[in-house]
Every structure is written in C-alpha cells, then in structure tokens.
Design a protein around this motif. Sequence first.
Motif, PDB file in Angstrom:
ATOM      1  N   ASP A 126       0.827  -1.213   0.000  1.00 61.06           N
ATOM      2  CA  ASP A 126       0.000   0.000   0.000  1.00 61.06           C
ATOM      3  C   ASP A 126       0.858   1.257   0.000  1.00 61.06           C
ATOM      4  O   ASP A 126       0.574   2.228  -0.733  1.00 61.06           O
ATOM      5  CB  ASP A 126      -0.929   0.009   1.205  1.00 61.06           C
ATOM      6  CG  ASP A 126      -1.990  -1.093   1.126  1.00 61.06           C
ATOM      7  OD1 ASP A 126      -2.188  -1.623   0.013  1.00 61.06           O
ATOM      8  OD2 ASP A 126      -2.564  -1.438   2.192  1.00 61.06           O
ATOM      9  N   TYR A 127       1.879   1.242   0.788  1.00 62.60           N
ATOM     10  CA  TYR A 127       2.752   2.418   0.886  1.00 62.60           C
ATOM     11  C   TYR A 127       3.484   2.643  -0.425  1.00 62.60           C
ATOM     12  O   TYR A 127       3.567   3.792  -0.935  1.00 62.60           O
ATOM     13  CB  TYR A 127       3.737   2.235   2.033  1.00 62.60           C
ATOM     14  CG  TYR A 127       4.849   3.249   2.032  1.00 62.60           C
ATOM     15  CD1 TYR A 127       4.569   4.611   2.205  1.00 62.60           C
ATOM     16  CD2 TYR A 127       6.173   2.859   1.825  1.00 62.60           C
ATOM     17  CE1 TYR A 127       5.587   5.545   2.190  1.00 62.60           C
ATOM     18  CE2 TYR A 127       7.191   3.789   1.807  1.00 62.60           C
ATOM     19  CZ  TYR A 127       6.908   5.129   1.988  1.00 62.60           C
ATOM     20  OH  TYR A 127       7.922   6.061   1.952  1.00 62.60           O
ATOM     21  N   LEU A 130       1.120   4.102  -3.220  1.00 61.92           N
ATOM     22  CA  LEU A 130       0.885   5.538  -3.042  1.00 61.92           C
ATOM     23  C   LEU A 130       2.136   6.333  -3.345  1.00 61.92           C
ATOM     24  O   LEU A 130       2.067   7.460  -3.884  1.00 61.92           O
ATOM     25  CB  LEU A 130       0.392   5.815  -1.626  1.00 61.92           C
ATOM     26  CG  LEU A 130      -0.992   5.264  -1.268  1.00 61.92           C
ATOM     27  CD1 LEU A 130      -1.323   5.577   0.191  1.00 61.92           C
ATOM     28  CD2 LEU A 130      -2.057   5.850  -2.193  1.00 61.92           C
ATOM     29  N   SER A 134       2.397   9.281  -6.107  1.00 63.18           N
ATOM     30  CA  SER A 134       2.831  10.617  -5.698  1.00 63.18           C
ATOM     31  C   SER A 134       4.016  11.066  -6.520  1.00 63.18           C
ATOM     32  O   SER A 134       4.122  12.252  -6.890  1.00 63.18           O
ATOM     33  CB  SER A 134       3.178  10.628  -4.206  1.00 63.18           C
ATOM     34  OG  SER A 134       3.666  11.887  -3.811  1.00 63.18           O
ATOM     35  N   VAL A 141      -2.275  12.099  -4.995  1.00 65.55           N
ATOM     36  CA  VAL A 141      -2.282  11.528  -3.628  1.00 65.55           C
ATOM     37  C   VAL A 141      -2.052  12.643  -2.623  1.00 65.55           C
ATOM     38  O   VAL A 141      -1.117  13.451  -2.761  1.00 65.55           O
ATOM     39  CB  VAL A 141      -1.171  10.467  -3.465  1.00 65.55           C
ATOM     40  CG1 VAL A 141      -1.179   9.920  -2.051  1.00 65.55           C
ATOM     41  CG2 VAL A 141      -1.327   9.361  -4.486  1.00 65.55           C
ATOM     42  N   ARG A 142      -2.926  12.655  -1.659  1.00 67.87           N
ATOM     43  CA  ARG A 142      -2.717  13.640  -0.592  1.00 67.87           C
ATOM     44  C   ARG A 142      -1.487  13.255   0.238  1.00 67.87           C
ATOM     45  O   ARG A 142      -1.233  12.072   0.468  1.00 67.87           O
ATOM     46  CB  ARG A 142      -3.955  13.726   0.312  1.00 67.87           C
ATOM     47  CG  ARG A 142      -5.189  14.314  -0.395  1.00 67.87           C
ATOM     48  CD  ARG A 142      -6.302  14.541   0.616  1.00 67.87           C
ATOM     49  NE  ARG A 142      -6.588  13.319   1.376  1.00 67.87           N
ATOM     50  CZ  ARG A 142      -7.404  13.305   2.419  1.00 67.87           C
ATOM     51  NH1 ARG A 142      -7.982  14.433   2.863  1.00 67.87           N
ATOM     52  NH2 ARG A 142      -7.645  12.164   3.034  1.00 67.87           N
ATOM     53  N   GLN A 144      -1.087  13.582   3.344  1.00 69.74           N
ATOM     54  CA  GLN A 144      -1.484  12.930   4.610  1.00 69.74           C
ATOM     55  C   GLN A 144      -1.706  11.441   4.397  1.00 69.74           C
ATOM     56  O   GLN A 144      -1.310  10.620   5.236  1.00 69.74           O
ATOM     57  CB  GLN A 144      -2.754  13.595   5.135  1.00 69.74           C
ATOM     58  CG  GLN A 144      -3.248  12.999   6.439  1.00 69.74           C
ATOM     59  CD  GLN A 144      -4.512  13.684   6.943  1.00 69.74           C
ATOM     60  OE1 GLN A 144      -5.031  14.611   6.298  1.00 69.74           O
ATOM     61  NE2 GLN A 144      -4.995  13.226   8.087  1.00 69.74           N
ATOM     62  N   ASP A 145      -2.307  11.055   3.266  1.00 69.26           N
ATOM     63  CA  ASP A 145      -2.524   9.633   2.999  1.00 69.26           C
ATOM     64  C   ASP A 145      -1.195   8.893   2.827  1.00 69.26           C
ATOM     65  O   ASP A 145      -1.049   7.739   3.259  1.00 69.26           O
ATOM     66  CB  ASP A 145      -3.377   9.471   1.743  1.00 69.26           C
ATOM     67  CG  ASP A 145      -4.809  10.009   1.941  1.00 69.26           C
ATOM     68  OD1 ASP A 145      -5.216  10.112   3.128  1.00 69.26           O
ATOM     69  OD2 ASP A 145      -5.466  10.291   0.939  1.00 69.26           O
ATOM     70  N   THR A 148       0.343   8.426   6.223  1.00 69.95           N
ATOM     71  CA  THR A 148      -0.370   7.398   6.982  1.00 69.95           C
ATOM     72  C   THR A 148       0.024   6.002   6.516  1.00 69.95           C
ATOM     73  O   THR A 148       0.220   5.073   7.328  1.00 69.95           O
ATOM     74  CB  THR A 148      -1.881   7.594   6.828  1.00 69.95           C
ATOM     75  OG1 THR A 148      -2.259   8.885   7.323  1.00 69.95           O
ATOM     76  CG2 THR A 148      -2.645   6.525   7.590  1.00 69.95           C
ATOM     77  N   ALA A 149       0.141   5.830   5.214  1.00 73.97           N
ATOM     78  CA  ALA A 149       0.548   4.530   4.683  1.00 73.97           C
ATOM     79  C   ALA A 149       1.964   4.164   5.121  1.00 73.97           C
ATOM     80  O   ALA A 149       2.254   3.001   5.459  1.00 73.97           O
ATOM     81  CB  ALA A 149       0.448   4.549   3.151  1.00 73.97           C
TER      82      ALA A 149
END
Length: 426
Positions: A126-127, A130, A134, A141-142, A144-145, A148-149
């Motif tokens: 997942d990380y 993202l 990005s 992609v925000r 913050q997301d 979080t990942a």
Amino acid sequence: MSVKKIVIATVVITVLGTAAVLSVRQGQTRGIEVTLEAIRRHDLVETVTASGNIRAGRVVDISSDVSARVFELLVEEGDDVVEGQVLLRLDPTRFAAQVSRVRAELNQSHSTVAQQTANTAQAERDYLRLQRLSDRDSLLVRRQDLETAETSFRVAEQQLDASRFGVERAEASLTEAEEQLSKTVFVAPIGGKITRLNVEMGETVIVGTMNNPGSLVLTISELSEVEAVIQVDETDIPYLNLGDSAILELDAFPNQLFSGRVTEIGNSAIVPPSQSAGTGQTAAVDFEVVIAMDSPPGGIRPDLSVTADVVIDVRQAVLGIPIIGLTVRGEDEGESPEDDDDDAPQRELGPSARRPGDSDVEGAFVVRDGKVSFVAVEVGITGQDYFEVLSGLEEGDTVVAGPYQRIRELRDGDEVRKRDQNSGSR
C-alpha cells in the motif's frame, strides 16, 4: 684343750659366721631397686598418631532441583551403579503439562509471526503504491494519505519484530520446561556404590532455598580411591609434609595394616576458635589431614573409624635411651620440679618471662659403681620406645630405666641395685 675352751671357740665361730652372713645379706639388699638398661643402638621411627574416618576419594551428593513425589525408585542403598544409569524418577505430570502448555504458546507465536508477516507485506505494498502515484503526480495523492501509509508500514514492521521476539521467548520457555521435566529423572553422574539413600517410594523431595536446604536424595561413592581423613593437633601440624608415608589401622579390619600417603594438610582449623569462644572452655585446635590409601581392602565403606601413624622422621642405628629413663630436673642442685611448693601461688608466664635460663634440664641417671649421677642428655626424634641420644651418653653406659616413681625420687649419689625381674612392681 679343755671343754670350756672348746665351747667358747665354738660360740665365737658361730657368732662370727652369723655376722658374716648378715653382712652379706645386708650388702645385697642395700640400695634402691631399679630397672637398669645399657645404652645401645636402635632403628627409630618418629610418628604422629591421629584418628579419623574413611571417605571415598570421589563422592557425589545428588539433590533435587525440582519438588515432586518419588514416582519410581530403581536402586537400593549398597547397590553398585554405572555412569548414566537411571536411579529414580519423580512424578512428571505437572512438568509434562508445563511442556505442553509452553509448546502450544510457541505454536501460537509462530502463527502470530506468519500473520504479522502478511500484514507487513500488505502495508508495504500500500505504501509503495501511493509512493509511485505521488512520484508521478503529487496532486493524485494527498500528502497525509502517503504519510499514513508509511506509518502503517513501519508499525507493521515493528509488530513483526515483536512477534519474532515472542517466538524466541516461547522457545526459551519450552527449553526451560523440558529441562525441568528432565530433572524428574535422576541419572548416575559417576560409577560407584550407593552409600546413602534418603528417600523412599512416595516421598516428596523439595528444592533447597537460601535458608532451607533441599532434599539430599542419595550419595554415590567411588571406592576405587579411598582416603583417610584424620584430625591432627596443632602441635603436630608443623612436622607434617605432603607425601609423608602413613600406616593405617581400621577397627573394621582387625590385625591388618594399610599404607598410604599424605595428600592434603588443612590450612585452617576444623573448628575455628571464634566458634568456641562463647563456651567458656578452651577448645582443642585440630587440623584436617587427608591420607590416600594405597590399596583399599574389598568391602571398605565410608565413615569407618581409622587410626593413622604418619611417619615424620627415621633414624638408622642411632643411640637410644628408653623413654621412661629420660627425666627432668631443675638447674639448682638437680632438684625435681615436683619438689616445688605446691601451695605457692602460681601464675602463667608469658614468652618474655620464660627466659632460657629458667628452663628445666632433661637428662638421665647413669649408674657407676652402684651409685647414680644425673647427666644432662640432648635428645632428637622420638621412637616407639626410645629417644634418640644426640649428646650426654655413650654407647654402653648403664642408665636407670624405671620404675617411673623411683626415678622421680632419685638423687645424685643414691645407691641402686638391679631390680629382680621376678619381683614384680613395688
């Protein structure tokens, strides 16, 4: 010659004969009756004698490391065992259950590791997804997301490490539980004889603590090597050396003598003086000396009583004086120390007060022409019946060798006569 003269002559001859007989008898009985002995050469052996007990050269006391009931007893006192032989078993139920529980915890830990590994892999995917988006376009992609990942991925990694540590802990617990279970089986660490068995079937053995000794289950003694442990007085210790030969006598083996060698000499008292200071009595200071027996007899057992003669010196063909013939006299006019006033107040003298000139003189009474004279004698080692003569006497000199009471009462110039061996003690 008239009858009167004959009668007078007969009376005179009778009187003179009677006087002569009485004179001879008086001469024979005059003087103190003593035992005499000539100074001659002897082979002397000086020994230190002490008593003690037998112990095995190698002894193993087996205690319990776990508390449990004796489940199976496979030996009896006096049995011969070999190294590795099973001696007894304790009830394993509680310890076997502990092993099963810890093994289940280990399996659970392995499952947790597998689950956490999958979670970590998912968090990492997942990380990374993202992160690629990005990198392609930051507007997709925000921030913050993305953070979080990344945080979820890092947390998953730490949880995976923690679960792995849990596996290690469970493995250590399993090892400990299995060791505790193994301690319910007692195996002989050496070969030998069971010389002490302190448990019976069904008894519970306990583990020792700091203030409570644990159960001594049994003792194994290897009797191929046997030692005599004797208690030697402090006055004899300076004369002993490692390697001194010894003659041993055991009460359990009468009329037999055994040889040995000194292998250990204690450096401190068996019972320290500080431990007996409060008893009000001056305790004897003894040191432990160990003698290794050369050829132990069959059937020997620990704790048997033993008396040892340790040979500390040997002299061949030296002049010897009977031990009873050596006496002590004061320096002043050869007076016996027993003649001092016993009623006079006595006090103990220290080393500075005991000057060499105050010491008594050792010597013997030499007989010359039926009279005795006291002669100072310097002696060396002490044999069984004789002292070694270093000076003061010559070979062939005749000395008074008893009885003890007569020697104490003798004075220079006293007349003595040889004691009749058939007269007995007087």
